[in-house]
Design a protein around this motif. Structure first.
Motif, PDB file in Angstrom:
ATOM      1  N   UNK A 152       0.737  -1.144   0.018  1.00 54.14           N
ATOM      2  CA  UNK A 152       0.073   0.018   0.013  1.00 54.14           C
ATOM      3  C   UNK A 152       0.785   1.246   0.050  1.00 54.14           C
ATOM      4  N   UNK A 153       0.105   2.422  -0.528  1.00 54.50           N
ATOM      5  CA  UNK A 153       0.810   3.605  -0.593  1.00 54.50           C
ATOM      6  C   UNK A 153      -0.345   4.844   0.131  1.00 54.50           C
ATOM      7  N   UNK A 154       0.378   5.399   1.025  1.00 60.05           N
ATOM      8  CA  UNK A 154      -0.710   6.648   1.469  1.00 60.05           C
ATOM      9  C   UNK A 154      -1.844   6.234   2.094  1.00 60.05           C
ATOM     10  N   UNK A 155      -1.960   5.206   2.810  1.00 59.48           N
ATOM     11  CA  UNK A 155      -3.062   4.776   3.490  1.00 59.48           C
ATOM     12  C   UNK A 155      -3.455   5.387   4.807  1.00 59.48           C
ATOM     13  N   UNK A 156      -4.456   5.739   5.220  1.00 62.84           N
ATOM     14  CA  UNK A 156      -4.698   6.576   6.504  1.00 62.84           C
ATOM     15  C   UNK A 156      -4.604   5.265   7.618  1.00 62.84           C
ATOM     16  N   UNK A 206       0.660  -6.323   5.710  1.00 60.81           N
ATOM     17  CA  UNK A 206       0.211  -4.811   4.933  1.00 60.81           C
ATOM     18  C   UNK A 206       1.605  -4.153   5.032  1.00 60.81           C
ATOM     19  N   UNK A 207       2.171  -4.060   3.758  1.00 61.73           N
ATOM     20  CA  UNK A 207       3.333  -3.192   3.892  1.00 61.73           C
ATOM     21  C   UNK A 207       3.254  -1.978   3.040  1.00 61.73           C
ATOM     22  N   UNK A 208       3.907  -0.886   3.567  1.00 59.17           N
ATOM     23  CA  UNK A 208       3.904   0.568   3.178  1.00 59.17           C
ATOM     24  C   UNK A 208       5.109   0.597   2.223  1.00 59.17           C
ATOM     25  N   UNK A 209       4.967   0.635   1.079  1.00 64.20           N
ATOM     26  CA  UNK A 209       6.127   0.725  -0.079  1.00 64.20           C
ATOM     27  C   UNK A 209       6.132   2.283  -0.661  1.00 64.20           C
ATOM     28  N   UNK A 210       5.663   3.121   0.307  1.00 60.10           N
ATOM     29  CA  UNK A 210       5.894   4.433  -0.462  1.00 60.10           C
ATOM     30  C   UNK A 210       7.088   5.010  -0.648  1.00 60.10           C
ATOM     31  N   UNK A 211       8.066   4.884   0.431  1.00 57.96           N
ATOM     32  CA  UNK A 211       9.061   5.145  -0.005  1.00 57.96           C
ATOM     33  C   UNK A 211      10.133   4.280  -1.045  1.00 57.96           C
ATOM     34  N   UNK A 212       9.843   2.969  -0.788  1.00 56.82           N
ATOM     35  CA  UNK A 212      10.432   2.142  -2.033  1.00 56.82           C
ATOM     36  C   UNK A 212       9.980   2.787  -3.414  1.00 56.82           C
ATOM     37  N   UNK A 213       8.817   2.971  -3.617  1.00 56.32           N
ATOM     38  CA  UNK A 213       8.237   3.451  -4.919  1.00 56.32           C
ATOM     39  C   UNK A 213       8.828   4.743  -5.234  1.00 56.32           C
ATOM     40  N   UNK A 214       8.615   5.653  -4.339  1.00 56.93           N
ATOM     41  CA  UNK A 214       9.454   6.956  -4.563  1.00 56.93           C
ATOM     42  C   UNK A 214      10.762   7.139  -4.815  1.00 56.93           C
ATOM     43  N   UNK A 215      11.453   6.078  -4.174  1.00 57.96           N
ATOM     44  CA  UNK A 215      13.076   6.097  -4.561  1.00 57.96           C
ATOM     45  C   UNK A 215      13.402   5.601  -6.147  1.00 57.96           C
ATOM     46  N   UNK A 271       4.521  -4.166 -10.863  1.00 58.16           N
ATOM     47  CA  UNK A 271       5.845  -4.139 -11.885  1.00 58.16           C
ATOM     48  C   UNK A 271       7.130  -4.326 -11.313  1.00 58.16           C
ATOM     49  N   UNK A 272       7.089  -4.243  -9.793  1.00 59.46           N
ATOM     50  CA  UNK A 272       8.517  -3.997  -8.795  1.00 59.46           C
ATOM     51  C   UNK A 272       8.607  -5.303  -8.001  1.00 59.46           C
ATOM     52  N   UNK A 273       8.049  -6.258  -8.340  1.00 66.20           N
ATOM     53  CA  UNK A 273       7.823  -7.602  -7.546  1.00 66.20           C
ATOM     54  C   UNK A 273       9.089  -8.173  -7.573  1.00 66.20           C
ATOM     55  N   UNK A 274      10.089  -8.192  -8.550  1.00 70.87           N
ATOM     56  CA  UNK A 274      11.371  -8.751  -8.578  1.00 70.87           C
ATOM     57  C   UNK A 274      12.328  -8.024  -7.648  1.00 70.87           C
ATOM     58  N   UNK A 275      11.887  -6.730  -7.293  1.00 71.60           N
ATOM     59  CA  UNK A 275      12.947  -6.117  -6.527  1.00 71.60           C
ATOM     60  C   UNK A 275      12.496  -5.871  -4.950  1.00 71.60           C
ATOM     61  N   UNK A 276      11.345  -6.228  -4.564  1.00 74.28           N
ATOM     62  CA  UNK A 276      11.032  -6.101  -3.223  1.00 74.28           C
ATOM     63  C   UNK A 276      11.641  -7.426  -2.552  1.00 74.28           C
ATOM     64  N   UNK A 277      12.117  -7.032  -1.387  1.00 75.38           N
ATOM     65  CA  UNK A 277      12.915  -8.076  -0.509  1.00 75.38           C
ATOM     66  C   UNK A 277      11.804  -9.174  -0.042  1.00 75.38           C
ATOM     67  N   UNK A 278      10.822  -8.532   0.272  1.00 76.80           N
ATOM     68  CA  UNK A 278       9.992  -9.655   0.862  1.00 76.80           C
ATOM     69  C   UNK A 278       9.430 -10.669   0.097  1.00 76.80           C
ATOM     70  N   UNK A 279       9.684 -10.300  -1.353  1.00 75.20           N
ATOM     71  CA  UNK A 279       9.213 -11.497  -2.122  1.00 75.20           C
ATOM     72  C   UNK A 279      10.298 -12.570  -2.684  1.00 75.20           C
ATOM     73  N   UNK A 280      11.576 -12.273  -2.167  1.00 75.56           N
ATOM     74  CA  UNK A 280      12.484 -13.234  -2.510  1.00 75.56           C
ATOM     75  C   UNK A 280      12.520 -14.605  -2.102  1.00 75.56           C
ATOM     76  N   UNK A 281      11.837 -15.048  -1.140  1.00 78.88           N
ATOM     77  CA  UNK A 281      11.579 -16.567  -0.621  1.00 78.88           C
ATOM     78  C   UNK A 281      10.734 -17.232  -1.337  1.00 78.88           C
TER      79      UNK A 281
END
Length: 330
Positions: free
Chosen positions: A39-43, A60-69, A85-95
C-alpha cells in the motif's frame, strides 16, 4: 507445483478497503498461504481496520518510500498502479517462487492455492483477454507480432526464478516509462510476449465481456466494468454483492455496498449488438454479437489443462475470423 507460493494485492488509499476485503475473501476460501497488501498513502484508521480484518495471515506493507525512490513517472495513472511491476525488486518476495497478483476488484470463489500451484513452464501465467476476439485494435497500438494474443493483467502468476533470470519485469518497467499504449498492462503484454502460459479462463472471468459465465462458475470474478462499491454497479451479480456485504459488515466500509446490482440492463444491451452493429457499421459490435464465452472458455480451459503457451490468432480460436488477420494457428 510451487515450492513456496504467496499472493498479493496493491492499493492506494482509494482502493485499500477493497483490497482488504478481496484478501479476506481469499483467506476464507483458500488453504494456508501467505498474503501481502502493498500500500501507499493509506490512513492510520484504515490500516487498523485492515490489520483487524486480516490478522497475521496477510502482511500490510507500506511501499511508499520504496516506490518514490525509483523515480518512476506514472503519467496519468497513480504510482500505486505500478507496484506489481517491481515484484522482482521487493525483498519480501525473495523467498517465494510463484507469486499470484490480483487486482483489488477481483473476488475469489476457489482456493488461490490451486492457482498458485499450477505447473509453470513459462515466466508468466495469464488469461487471454477475451475482448481481443472482437476488438483487435491493440495490435495496431502495441509493438507486437502479427496475430499476437493479449492477456488481461488483473490476475497473474509470476514464475519468479524465470522472471528474474530473464529480466522481464525490468523490461516491463522500461516499456511503461516509454508510455507504451495502455501503460502497465500494455507494457506487460509486450515484455512477456511469447513468454506466457494460458491460465484457465475461470480464474479471471471479467464482467465486461464474459457475463455469459455465471458467477457461481467463476473461480475468480473480475469486476472490470461496474464495481460492487460504485454508484451504478452494472454487471455485478446479487450473489457477489451479498459476499461483499458479509465481508464488510463489521467494518467502516459496510456502507459502500448498500446499492443493488443492475446486471439485467447489461445483458439486454448485449442482445442488441447485432442490430446496432449493422446500423452503425460497427465491426466490434457485430463480432461481439457472435461471441460465445462458454465456448471460448472451454477451448482455453483445455489449453490450460495441457499447460499450453498462449495461442496466436485468437479470432480463429474463438471461431470469429478477421479478413485483415492471418488465421493459421501457431
Amino acid at each position: 507445483m510451487s515450492q513456496n507460493p504467496c499472493f498479493f494485492f496493491a492499493a492506494d488509499q482509494n482502493y485499500f478497503p477493497y483490497a482488504c476485503l478481496a484478501a479476506r475473501r481469499v483467506l476464507d476460501v483458500s488453504g494456508p498461504i501467505k498474503g501481502f497488501i502493498l500500500q501507499m498513502g493509506v490512513s492510520t484508521e484504515d490500516l487498523e481496520v485492515g490489520d483487524r480484518l486480516l490478522g497475521s495471515a496477510v502482511s500490510i506493507l507500506d511501499v511508499s518510500k520504496f516506490m518514490e525512490a525509483r523515480n518512476f513517472d506514472p503519467g496519468h495513472l497513480t504510482l500505486a498502479t505500478y507496484i506489481r511491476l517491481f515484484a522482482d525488486e521487493l525483498a519480501e518476495f525473495k523467498p517465494y517462487d510463484h507469486i499470484v497478483y490480483a487486482d483489488s476488484d477481483v473476488l475469489f470463489n476457489r482456493s488461490i492455492v490451486d492457482l498458485a500451484n499450477t505447473q509453470l513452464l513459462a515466466p508468466l501465467l495469464a488469461a487471454h483477454d477475451e475482448q481481443c476476439y472482437f476488438d483487435t485494435k491493440y495490435r495496431r497500438r502495441l509493438p507486437m507480432k502479427p496475430g499476437a494474443p493479449k492477456f488481461n493483467a488483473g490476475v497473474l502468476v509470476f514464475n519468479m526464478p524465470m522472471v528474474r533470470r530473464e529480466g522481464l519485469l525490468q523490461r516491463t518497467r522500461e516499456l511503461a516509462s516509454q508510455r507504451v499504449d495502455n501503460m502497465d498492462q500494455g507494457a506487460l503484454n509486450v515484455a512477456f510476449e511469447d513468454r506466457w502460459q494460458t491460465m484457465h479462463p475461470y480464474w479471471n472471468v471479467m464482467t465486461n465481456f464474459t457475463s455469459q459465465v455465471r458467477f457461481d462458475k467463476a473461480f475468480a470474478r473480475h469486476f472490470t466494468r461496474g464495481k460492487p462499491w460504485s454508484n451504478r454497479p452494472i454487471g455485478v451479480e446479487l450473489e457477489a454483492l451479498a459476499i461483499y456485504r458479509h465481508l464488510a459488515k463489521d467494518t467502516p466500509w459496510a456502507g459502500h455496498f448498500a446499492r443493488q446490482a443492475r446486471f439485467v440492463l447489461k445483458r439486454f444491451t448485449r442482445k442488441l449488438d447485432a442490430i446496432t452493429g449493422f446500423l452503425t457499421n460497427d465491426e466490434k459490435r457485430r463480432r461481439r454479437s457472435l461471441f460465445d464465452a462458454e465456448q471460448v472458455s472451454a477451448v482455453f480451459a483445455e489449453h490450460a489443462d495441457r499447460l499450453m503457451m498462449a495461442v496466436r490468432y485468437p479470432e480463429r480460436v474463438s471461431g470469429i475470423e478477421s479478413k485483415k488477420t492471418t488465421t493459421s494457428p501457431r
